[in-house]
Scaffold this active site. Structure first.
Site, PDB file in Angstrom:
ATOM      1  N   GLU A  41      29.972  52.962  51.256  1.00  0.00           N
ATOM      2  CA  GLU A  41      29.380  54.287  51.179  1.00  0.00           C
ATOM      3  C   GLU A  41      30.539  55.278  51.240  1.00  0.00           C
ATOM      4  OE1 GLU A  41      26.469  55.270  54.189  1.00  0.00           O
ATOM      5  OE2 GLU A  41      26.280  57.310  53.402  1.00  0.00           O
ATOM      6  N   ARG A 265      30.501  40.885  61.238  1.00  0.00           N
ATOM      7  CA  ARG A 265      31.485  41.918  60.963  1.00  0.00           C
ATOM      8  C   ARG A 265      32.711  41.711  61.838  1.00  0.00           C
ATOM      9  NH1 ARG A 265      30.721  47.436  61.034  1.00  0.00           N
ATOM     10  NH2 ARG A 265      28.778  47.177  59.953  1.00  0.00           N
ATOM     11  N   LYS A 275      32.741  54.469  61.181  1.00  0.00           N
ATOM     12  CA  LYS A 275      33.277  55.606  60.436  1.00  0.00           C
ATOM     13  C   LYS A 275      32.944  56.923  61.129  1.00  0.00           C
ATOM     14  CE  LYS A 275      31.911  53.903  56.363  1.00  0.00           C
ATOM     15  NZ  LYS A 275      31.565  53.838  54.938  1.00  0.00           N
TER      16      LYS A 275
HETATM   17  P1  ATP Z   1      30.550  51.874  59.407  1.00  0.00           P
HETATM   18  O1  ATP Z   1      29.513  51.284  60.299  1.00  0.00           O
HETATM   19  O2  ATP Z   1      31.953  51.778  59.917  1.00  0.00           O
HETATM   20  O3  ATP Z   1      30.224  53.244  58.910  1.00  0.00           O
HETATM   21  P2  ATP Z   1      29.453  50.687  57.115  1.00  0.00           P
HETATM   22  O4  ATP Z   1      28.993  49.291  57.199  1.00  0.00           O
HETATM   23  O5  ATP Z   1      28.418  51.737  57.142  1.00  0.00           O
HETATM   24  O6  ATP Z   1      30.588  50.904  58.181  1.00  0.00           O
HETATM   25  P3  ATP Z   1      29.974  50.732  54.351  1.00  0.00           P
HETATM   26  O7  ATP Z   1      30.779  51.694  53.591  1.00  0.00           O
HETATM   27  O8  ATP Z   1      28.517  50.724  54.166  1.00  0.00           O
HETATM   28  O9  ATP Z   1      30.346  50.940  55.863  1.00  0.00           O
HETATM   29  O10 ATP Z   1      30.548  49.271  54.170  1.00  0.00           O
HETATM   30  C1  ATP Z   1      30.928  48.717  52.952  1.00  0.00           C
HETATM   31  C2  ATP Z   1      30.991  47.229  53.086  1.00  0.00           C
HETATM   32  O11 ATP Z   1      31.930  46.870  54.077  1.00  0.00           O
HETATM   33  C3  ATP Z   1      29.648  46.685  53.508  1.00  0.00           C
HETATM   34  O12 ATP Z   1      29.369  45.528  52.743  1.00  0.00           O
HETATM   35  C4  ATP Z   1      29.846  46.361  54.946  1.00  0.00           C
HETATM   36  O13 ATP Z   1      29.038  45.310  55.331  1.00  0.00           O
HETATM   37  C5  ATP Z   1      31.326  46.014  55.018  1.00  0.00           C
HETATM   38  N1  ATP Z   1      31.851  46.288  56.354  1.00  0.00           N
HETATM   39  C6  ATP Z   1      31.810  47.442  57.028  1.00  0.00           C
HETATM   40  N2  ATP Z   1      32.351  47.305  58.252  1.00  0.00           N
HETATM   41  C7  ATP Z   1      32.742  46.015  58.356  1.00  0.00           C
HETATM   42  C8  ATP Z   1      33.359  45.237  59.387  1.00  0.00           C
HETATM   43  N3  ATP Z   1      33.687  45.754  60.561  1.00  0.00           N
HETATM   44  N4  ATP Z   1      33.616  43.935  59.132  1.00  0.00           N
HETATM   45  C9  ATP Z   1      33.301  43.391  57.941  1.00  0.00           C
HETATM   46  N5  ATP Z   1      32.720  44.064  56.941  1.00  0.00           N
HETATM   47  C10 ATP Z   1      32.431  45.361  57.131  1.00  0.00           C
HETATM   48 MG    MG Z   2      26.788  51.401  55.608  1.00  0.00          MG
END
Ligand code: ATP
Ligand code: MG
Length: 560
Positions: A41, A265, A275
């Site tokens: 995102e 994760r 984030k």
């Molecule tokens: P955050 O919770 O930090 O905002 P998010 O999951 O909302 O992270 P996205 O931009 O939606 O962030 O994530 C993009 C991809 O990266 C998704 O497939 C997500 O599952 C993966 N991802 C995000 N954080 C992690 C993590 N800590 N470990 C492994 N994969 C991750």
């Molecule tokens: Mg997300």
């Protein structure tokens, strides 16, 4: 902490995702194609957790001769921005990956809208005028059925008319939503008539003001995967409970149905990875920006001196798991140390200087000493380091009253000056407070490095720079951003900010060898006996600035 080698040896040949893919390939699913995607995102910069997901998605596709898309999950216009899109692309490329297609969930808004009408026409979706609070309340709790909305049984015609009015902008934000009509008694809360569309009169960074209804993540994500022909949709564990819904939409729409697979994760201690929290650190100036070298962001790690290889090795080493765990940050540091050892140019720098005067060395004489740029890589060549009567050495390399196992400099003992001579310390000068202001020594001319007679043995070798020739440089010594292993773990009324490490940045002036091969930002050096450093983007020809990537040895475990 296990070494990298031990960790690799313990791993089974296939991880569970690869095992699933191989099973699908054997069954002849997807015509033998493996197609993955990385779906960020664009609401912040990527962090090391994303790096794991990137390495996984691109790595798996590569292994099975498939392809990977990058797809921006831009369904929330309020938080998203092109600045983030650009940074994400830069970071994925820097990590060493190239995507097959660059897509945006917003590319599919028209198709998603048509599919929503289709579901309405089949009686599988309805417009609900209930308030957000009523919807949440009526969803109930997993152990007993929820309460159906009074609007649940609207006619298809009424739903279509209302949905078209939603799209046409005839309602205010929050006035109504479109919900999938699934099962208000399901033990899985995500199946209790999830929201598909909400009204948001907001400008979108790509579609402008075209839309005032935006699809929810669950309605957009799977369908976007499907449109792109993704075969394996790899996501983090919290989406496991969303999988029945992912499957439900694909089935209800009779469209290509990717397989969602969840993995744990990445969590690392001494940092935060959401984030939202990283944005707060930036916005409230706890750090200098997204690329502050203390941040767990990819751009922060890059500026700190991490290499793509070290991050890829880290991702490989930790592997994929089905259960949440916390990785020790020292493993990440281990990976970068190992990689930099192979590629960093060596130089001598003194961070906490004290003067060393060689009393029997000729005044005004300069010798150019031969030094190896990288003992791990002979092709990196050699350099000449100026040597003279007055040098700077590390204050900690001298002790007046040393313990038994101290092999550095002390009065009456011999020590080698790296690439130069063996010297014998004779006396020290002190100021009125008793602080040492200079150390005196005698050199042994026949012990010059590289000379036949130079194989005389001494137990200690120390580094130095010539006082007459050295340059000054700013060095930024970073420590962990948080003082505790789990900064998110705070009691009510407290915040993770209270766990920030007040000593996470120390700035010092160092004396450093004058002849630099390269002063381009990001060039990596090993300051001999100290650690790995890289040139910061703040560096100028007048003032060199270095970031410490990592110390040579893991001092944290012992020191704190
Ligand atoms: P955050 O919770 O930090 O905002 P998010 O999951 O909302 O992270 P996205 O931009 O939606 O962030 O994530 C993009 C991809 O990266 C998704 O497939 C997500 O599952 C993966 N991802 C995000 N954080 C992690 C993590 N800590 N470990 C492994 N994969 C991750
Ligand atoms: Mg997300």
């Amino acid at each position: 902490m296990e070494t990298k080698k031990e960790q690799l040896e313990e791993k089974p040949l296939l991880n569970f995702i690869e095992a699933k893919i191989e099973e699908d390939l054997k069954l002849g699913k997807n015509n033998g194609i493996v197609y993955t995607r990385f779906p960020p995102e664009p609401n912040g910069y990527l962090h090391i957790g994303h790096a794991k997901s990137i390495c996984l998605n691109f790595g798996i596709a590569k292994k099975y001769h498939g392809k990977t898309n990058i797809r921006f999950d831009d369904t929330n216009p309020v938080k998203e921005d092109v600045e983030y899109v650009d940074s994400i692309k830069e970071d994925v490329k820097w990590l060493g990956f190239d995507w097959a297609g660059e897509y945006y969930a917003s590319d599919y808004f028209d198709q998603l809208y048509l599919w929503a009408e289709q579901l309405i026409k089949e009686g599988k979706a309805y417009v609900d005028d209930s308030s957000q609070e009523e919807i949440s309340k009526n969803r109930g709790v997993p152990t007993s059925p929820g309460i159906e909305s009074p609007y649940r049984n609207r006619s298809v015609e009424e739903n279509l008319t209302l949905f078209r009015k939603m799209k046409a902008g005839e309602f205010a934000d929050g006035q109504c939503v479109l919900r999938a009509k699934i099962d208000m008694a399901s033990p899985n809360m995500h199946m209790r008539d999830p929201i598909m569309y909400r009204i948001l009169h907001a400008h979108h960074h790509r579609t402008g003001n075209k839309w005032c209804i935006y699809p929810m993540y669950d309605y957009a994500h799977g369908q976007s995967d499907s449109i792109e022909g993704i075969t394996h949709s790899i996501c983090t564990l919290e989406f496991e409970v969303h999988r029945p819904l992912y499957d439900w939409f694909c089935e209800a729409l009779h469209i290509h149905h990717p397989q969602q697979i969840e993995f744990a994760r990445l969590n690392i201690n001494y940092t935060v990875m959401s984030k939202r929290k990283l944005l707060q650190l930036v916005k409230e100036n706890y750090v200098s920006g997204w690329d502050d070298p203390r941040m767990p962001t990819i751009c922060g790690l890059r500026r700190r001196g991490y290499t793509p290889e070290s991050i890829r090795n880290f991702a490989e080493t930790i592997g994929v798991a089905k259960r949440e765990n916390v990785i020790d940050i020292s493993l990440l540091e281990f990976c970068v140390r190992e990689d930099l050892n192979k590629r960093a140019l060596r130089t001598m720098a003194v961070l906490d200087p004290v003067k060393l005067i060689i009393d029997n060395y000729p005044d005004n004489q300069t010798e150019m000493m031969d030094a190896v740029n990288n003992p791990e890589d002979i092709s990196a060549g050699t350099r000449k380091v100026p040597f003279g009567k007055e040098l700077w050495i590390e204050r900690a390399d001298f002790m007046e009253n040393p313990p038994k196992n101290f092999f550095r400099m002390t009065i009456g003992k011999e020590v080698r000056l790296k690439y130069a001579y063996i010297v014998q310390c004779t006396s020290v000068d002190k100021d009125e407070q008793g602080n040492i202001t200079a150390i005196h020594c005698q050199y042994l001319p026949e012990t010059k490095s590289g000379m036949a007679e130079s194989n005389r043995k001494v137990k200690g070798t120390i580094h130095w720079v010539s006082a007459a020739h050295c340059k000054e440089a700013e060095v930024r010594l970073f420590d962990r951003l948080f003082a505790v292993p789990d900064p998110d773990n705070v009691e009510e009324g407290h915040t993770f900010l209270e766990n920030l490490n007040p000593d996470s940045l120390k700035i010092q002036t160092a004396y450093i060898e004058p002849n630099f091969l390269d002063t381009k930002p990001l060039t990596k050096y090993q300051f001999e006996r100290i650690g790995y450093f890289c040139i910061d983007k703040d560096s100028t020809t007048d003032k060199l600035v270095f970031n410490r990537t990592v110390a040579l040895k893991d001092s944290w475990a012992k020191g704190k």
